[in-house]
Design an enzyme around this catalytic site. Structure first.
Site, PDB file in Angstrom:
ATOM      1  N   GLY A 177      86.050  15.338 -86.229  1.00 42.05           N
ATOM      2  CA  GLY A 177      86.509  16.373 -87.160  1.00 42.05           C
ATOM      3  C   GLY A 177      85.912  17.742 -86.930  1.00 42.05           C
ATOM      4  O   GLY A 177      86.111  18.657 -87.735  1.00 42.05           O
ATOM      5  N   TYR A 259      42.142  32.822 -80.279  1.00 46.27           N
ATOM      6  CA  TYR A 259      42.292  34.234 -79.916  1.00 46.27           C
ATOM      7  C   TYR A 259      43.569  34.793 -80.521  1.00 46.27           C
ATOM      8  O   TYR A 259      44.516  34.059 -80.835  1.00 46.27           O
ATOM      9  CB  TYR A 259      42.324  34.412 -78.391  1.00 46.27           C
ATOM     10  CG  TYR A 259      43.435  33.652 -77.699  1.00 46.27           C
ATOM     11  CD1 TYR A 259      44.714  34.197 -77.547  1.00 46.27           C
ATOM     12  CD2 TYR A 259      43.214  32.361 -77.201  1.00 46.27           C
ATOM     13  CE1 TYR A 259      45.727  33.487 -76.920  1.00 46.27           C
ATOM     14  CE2 TYR A 259      44.229  31.646 -76.575  1.00 46.27           C
ATOM     15  CZ  TYR A 259      45.479  32.213 -76.441  1.00 46.27           C
ATOM     16  OH  TYR A 259      46.498  31.513 -75.841  1.00 46.27           O
ATOM     17  N   SER A 272      56.514  26.510 -74.076  1.00 42.75           N
ATOM     18  CA  SER A 272      55.200  26.025 -74.505  1.00 42.75           C
ATOM     19  C   SER A 272      54.118  27.087 -74.421  1.00 42.75           C
ATOM     20  O   SER A 272      52.969  26.827 -74.774  1.00 42.75           O
ATOM     21  CB  SER A 272      54.798  24.803 -73.672  1.00 42.75           C
ATOM     22  OG  SER A 272      54.732  25.143 -72.297  1.00 42.75           O
ATOM     23  N   GLY A 273      54.461  28.281 -73.955  1.00 45.67           N
ATOM     24  CA  GLY A 273      53.509  29.384 -74.010  1.00 45.67           C
ATOM     25  C   GLY A 273      52.892  29.809 -72.697  1.00 45.67           C
ATOM     26  O   GLY A 273      51.900  30.551 -72.697  1.00 45.67           O
ATOM     27  N   HIS A 277      50.752  37.437 -67.122  1.00 47.69           N
ATOM     28  CA  HIS A 277      50.515  38.633 -67.938  1.00 47.69           C
ATOM     29  C   HIS A 277      49.275  39.391 -67.489  1.00 47.69           C
ATOM     30  O   HIS A 277      48.419  38.872 -66.765  1.00 47.69           O
ATOM     31  CB  HIS A 277      50.402  38.256 -69.418  1.00 47.69           C
ATOM     32  CG  HIS A 277      49.233  37.379 -69.769  1.00 47.69           C
ATOM     33  ND1 HIS A 277      47.963  37.875 -69.964  1.00 47.69           N
ATOM     34  CD2 HIS A 277      49.159  36.038 -69.985  1.00 47.69           C
ATOM     35  CE1 HIS A 277      47.151  36.879 -70.290  1.00 47.69           C
ATOM     36  NE2 HIS A 277      47.851  35.756 -70.304  1.00 47.69           N
ATOM     37  N   CYS A 295      47.888  30.343 -68.898  1.00 51.57           N
ATOM     38  CA  CYS A 295      48.731  31.409 -68.351  1.00 51.57           C
ATOM     39  C   CYS A 295      48.258  31.827 -66.965  1.00 51.57           C
ATOM     40  O   CYS A 295      47.177  31.434 -66.513  1.00 51.57           O
ATOM     41  CB  CYS A 295      48.722  32.620 -69.280  1.00 51.57           C
ATOM     42  SG  CYS A 295      49.562  32.346 -70.858  1.00 51.57           S
ATOM     43  N   ASN A 297      46.878  34.831 -65.241  1.00 54.33           N
ATOM     44  CA  ASN A 297      46.264  36.140 -65.452  1.00 54.33           C
ATOM     45  C   ASN A 297      46.366  36.991 -64.205  1.00 54.33           C
ATOM     46  O   ASN A 297      46.211  36.492 -63.083  1.00 54.33           O
ATOM     47  CB  ASN A 297      44.782  35.996 -65.814  1.00 54.33           C
ATOM     48  CG  ASN A 297      44.538  35.484 -67.225  1.00 54.33           C
ATOM     49  OD1 ASN A 297      43.389  35.404 -67.641  1.00 54.33           O
ATOM     50  ND2 ASN A 297      45.585  35.120 -67.951  1.00 54.33           N
TER      51      ASN A 297
END
Length: 348
Positions: A177, A259, A272-273, A277, A295, A297
């Site tokens: 539907g 942090y 997930s982050g 950067h 991350c 860096n």
């Protein structure tokens, strides 16, 4: 002669996104008028040889229509046939969002992602999505759930490819539907091939543009206990003055490992982050050791340069990080699957 009308007389629950058609056998179609109960005429197109007629605009939901078709047989005799039918009243109209969007230029790793706002019949939904590429590109669909499907080429896109997406969802039955709320269209360009190879053992990221090494960047990946997942990432988005907050992955800001920091240049690699950067606080470790929370860096100057040459859809390959495999569902981890795995069509 025979005039075949679709939908036939008396039919109900017609999907309004499907065309009204008239076909002629033993003669030709001369005129077709499809009229709504309000008197409005539905646009259509008669084939040049008169063999058929097809509506060129969608019908409305929960409406009644009458088709009046006239034809001429090979014996010169005229025939008129009528059909009255009703379109479906959807239990729910389903919305669709997609990535990338019309007019965007993306990198060579970019999958085409489609997100429904409720679970749909996969086969029906997939039939309504047409992908056209120039030059022709081999690819296929993979379902991550009954609400999310991606289309990915077998290999990375070729720079300069034009991708046309026609998600003709309006009026199409999507099972149980459910019917599509609206069509979605996009024309997308594939930009430069930007592929970054980040090596956690060498603490370096080598960036190639269209197959030529453009820069080698000292980096620092995830430290012990926060090892960066390894695998092939697709750049999702770019940000400036971005606030990173450890509480988003369960570590309170006021804890020893917490942090909340504003980052000048941050480019997202996963849901997930994981980002690459700018990290001026770890420049001394970059190129030598892994000290981040997962991350990649790099210096502010290198992060700014990356954003100047990058676009979403670029490829970042992380190796020798000591971390787990990047999950295929984490962000745009589509390239974590081999082509043979992709061809299975997805999770059941």
């Amino acid at each position: 002669m025979v005039l075949a009308l679709v939908p036939q007389n008396g039919v109900g629950d017609v999907a309004p996104g499907e065309p009204v058609t008239v076909g002629a056998t033993g003669g030709k179609v001369t005129e077709v008028v499809v009229t709504g109960a309000d008197g409005r005429v539905v646009a259509g197109q008669l084939a040049a040889d008169g063999s058929s007629w097809r509506s060129t605009e969608a019908l409305g939901y929960g409406k009644s229509y009458t088709t009046k078709a006239t034809g001429e047989g090979t014996d010169g005799k005229a025939m008129t046939v009528t059909s009255t039918f009703a379109t479906a009243k959807p239990r729910r109209q389903v919305g669709l969002s997609m990535n990338p969007l019309d007019g965007q230029t993306v990198g060579v790793g970019q999958p085409l992602a489609f997100y429904f706002d409720t679970a749909v019949d996969r086969a029906a939904a997939q039939r309504a999505i047409q992908i056209t590429t120039s030059p022709a590109t081999e690819g296929g669909f993979y379902w991550f759930s009954d609400r999310e499907v991606h289309w990915r080429p077998r290999d990375y896109w070729k720079t300069g490819t034009t991708v046309t997406i026609n998600a003709a969802m309006y009026g199409k039955s999507l099972g149980n539907g459910l019917y599509g709320r609206e069509d979605r269209h996009a024309t997308v360009a594939i930009g430069n091939s930007v592929i970054a190879l980040a090596d956690g053992a060498a603490h370096q990221m080598t960036v190639s543009i269209n197959g030529v090494v453009a820069r080698t960047i000292p980096i620092s990946m995830g430290k012990k206990g926060h090892e960066t997942p390894h695998g092939t990432y697709v750049l999702m988005s770019e940000h400036t003055n971005y606030v990173m907050d450890s509480s988003t992955y369960g570590v309170p800001v006021d804890s020893p490992q917490g942090y909340r920091t504003k980052i000048a240049y941050a480019s997202r690699m996963s849901n997930s982050g994981v980002f690459y950067h700018s990290a001026p606080w770890s420049v001394r470790q970059q190129g030598h050791s892994n000290v981040s929370h997962g991350c990649l860096n790099m210096s502010t100057e290198n992060a700014a340069w990356m954003q100047s040459i990058a676009q979403k859809g670029d490829v970042v390959i992380v190796q020798n990080s000591g971390g787990p495999n990047l999950e295929v569902w984490d962000g745009l981890g589509d390239w974590q699957l081999t082509w043979e795995q992709w061809q299975t069509g997805g999770k059941t």
